[in-house]
Design a protein around this motif. Structure first.
Motif, PDB file in Angstrom:
ATOM      1  N   LYS A  41     -22.802   8.664 -16.432  1.00 59.01           N
ATOM      2  CA  LYS A  41     -21.890   8.858 -17.564  1.00 59.01           C
ATOM      3  C   LYS A  41     -20.592   9.536 -17.184  1.00 59.01           C
ATOM      4  N   SER A 128     -25.769   9.742 -25.554  1.00 59.63           N
ATOM      5  CA  SER A 128     -25.288   8.399 -25.879  1.00 59.63           C
ATOM      6  C   SER A 128     -24.859   7.698 -24.584  1.00 59.63           C
ATOM      7  N   ASN A 130     -22.538   6.005 -23.174  1.00 55.20           N
ATOM      8  CA  ASN A 130     -21.138   5.644 -22.991  1.00 55.20           C
ATOM      9  C   ASN A 130     -20.545   6.530 -21.907  1.00 55.20           C
ATOM     10  N   SER A 136     -19.298   5.621 -28.588  1.00 51.80           N
ATOM     11  CA  SER A 136     -20.738   5.460 -28.383  1.00 51.80           C
ATOM     12  C   SER A 136     -21.155   3.998 -28.587  1.00 51.80           C
ATOM     13  N   GLU A 165     -24.355   9.210 -34.457  1.00 49.13           N
ATOM     14  CA  GLU A 165     -25.349  10.033 -33.795  1.00 49.13           C
ATOM     15  C   GLU A 165     -26.093  10.931 -34.785  1.00 49.13           C
ATOM     16  N   HIS A 215     -12.986  13.014 -28.503  1.00 47.29           N
ATOM     17  CA  HIS A 215     -14.284  12.421 -28.208  1.00 47.29           C
ATOM     18  C   HIS A 215     -14.340  11.099 -28.956  1.00 47.29           C
TER      19      HIS A 215
END
Ligand code: TXA
Ligand code: MG
Length: 310
Positions: A41, A128, A130, A136, A165, A215
């Protein structure tokens, strides 16, 4: 399922479906396996991981105590899109919690996730799936597009039904505290535990890491505001619009992705990240989005849009 469980047993990290978003899973009790999550990630080590469990017996193995109010929440909303921060036992590697004393625990509702957890016999740490900071994934194709070559396997589970999420809740000074808006609404949490203290960190060096201001961000600039006014401002550019409900008259937008034509917040949450990806990949210069009503799942949607626009 057998292939996925075998990879996990060998210490690999793989893509897995949950009802919220796809996760990047590895054996939560094996620090070497967990390291592979951070590597795939490109995630900083200060950002802790959520541990996914099949049942309450597994929670007992991982945590020292379960405050009664949080146990009530678990009783009501597990399995489901709710993560509880609980004091960890030593068996949970410090890597998983970024050295923090609490571990985030979630019992996912997705049947494929539950079957995988039963097949592995160990809990699964999974953020997640991503690259750090990006949108995500809510389909296996999203995971493949970004992590192919970095992970050996993705377990197919269809498109995620919740789309944002999990809600993160903990216990501080005798009161339930909210750390992230998510798939269970604030109203639903407060109905069980009373008023929540809001601990939604916004700084770049947060006490509850991962809640960074920037984010969930597309690569294209995203502007959040009233679509009519924004549309007029960006008239000379190719514009992508993330719409909710019916759109006002606009000077020929280049691309429109409708989150929910009927103004349904659950549908909008489910389509949010696919919408952001679709517009990010479209031939547009900027993405315009409007806040949705700030109730129920709308709070989680607005939170993600704010972070995407920062
Ligand atoms: O729905 C979800 O929660 C998804 C699926 C895969 O389960 N997972 C997910 O993980 O969203 P991730 O890594 O993208 O976000 C986890 C966030 C961290 O960034 C941090 O804000 C918070 O959860 N968190 C996790 N463990 C924590 C801890 N021990 N203390 C404080 N915050 C924690
Ligand atoms: Mg994430």
């Amino acid at each position: 399922m057998a292939t996925a469980a075998r990879w996990l047993g060998e210490g690999a990290c793989i893509g897995m479906p949950t009802e919220t978003v796809y996760g990047l899973a590895a054996n939560a009790l094996d620090a070497a396996a967990v390291t592979r999550i951070f590597a795939a990630k490109n995630r900083p080590y200060f950002d802790p991981l959520i541990v996914h469990v099949p049942d309450l017996a597994t929670v007992d193995q991982l945590v020292q105590a379960f405050p009664a109010a949080l146990a009530d929440l678990a009783q009501r909303y597990w399995p489901g899109p709710l993560t509880l921060l609980l004091p960890k036992r030593e068996v949970v590697p410090d890597l998983v919690t970024a050295g923090l004393p609490r571990v985030g625990i979630r019992m996912p509702a997705h049947p494929v996730a539950q079957a995988l957890l039963k097949a592995t016999h160990f809990p699964l740490a999974a953020p997640s799936a991503n690259p750090f900071g990006y949108i995500s994934p809510t389909t296996s194709a999203h995971v493949y597009a970004q992590l192919q070559g970095k992970i050996p396997y993705i377990l197919e589970g269809g498109p995620c039904t919740v789309g944002v999420e999990s809600t993160i809740v903990g216990w501080e000074d005798g009161q339930a505290a909210l750390y992230r808006y998510g798939g269970i609404s604030v109203e639903a949490i407060e109905a069980v535990v009373g008023p929540l203290r809001l601990c939604l960190n916004e700084s770049s060096n947060p006490a509850a890491p991962g809640m960074l201001t920037t984010h969930y961000a597309p690569r294209k600039p995203l502007y959040l505001g009233e679509i009519g006014a924004l549309g007029a401002q960006f008239m000379t550019q190719k514009v992508g619009i993330l719409a909710f409900g019916t759109l006002p008259e606009l000077p020929s937008p280049y691309a429109v992705y409708s989150l929910s034509e009927t103004g349904n917040l659950a549908e909008a949450a489910q389509r949010l990240f696919t919408g952001l990806r679709t517009l990010d990949g479209a031939e547009v210069d900027v993405i315009l989005a409007q806040p949705v009503p700030n109730v129920g799942l709308g709070r989680a949607i607005n939170d993600r849009l704010r972070r995407a626009s920062a």
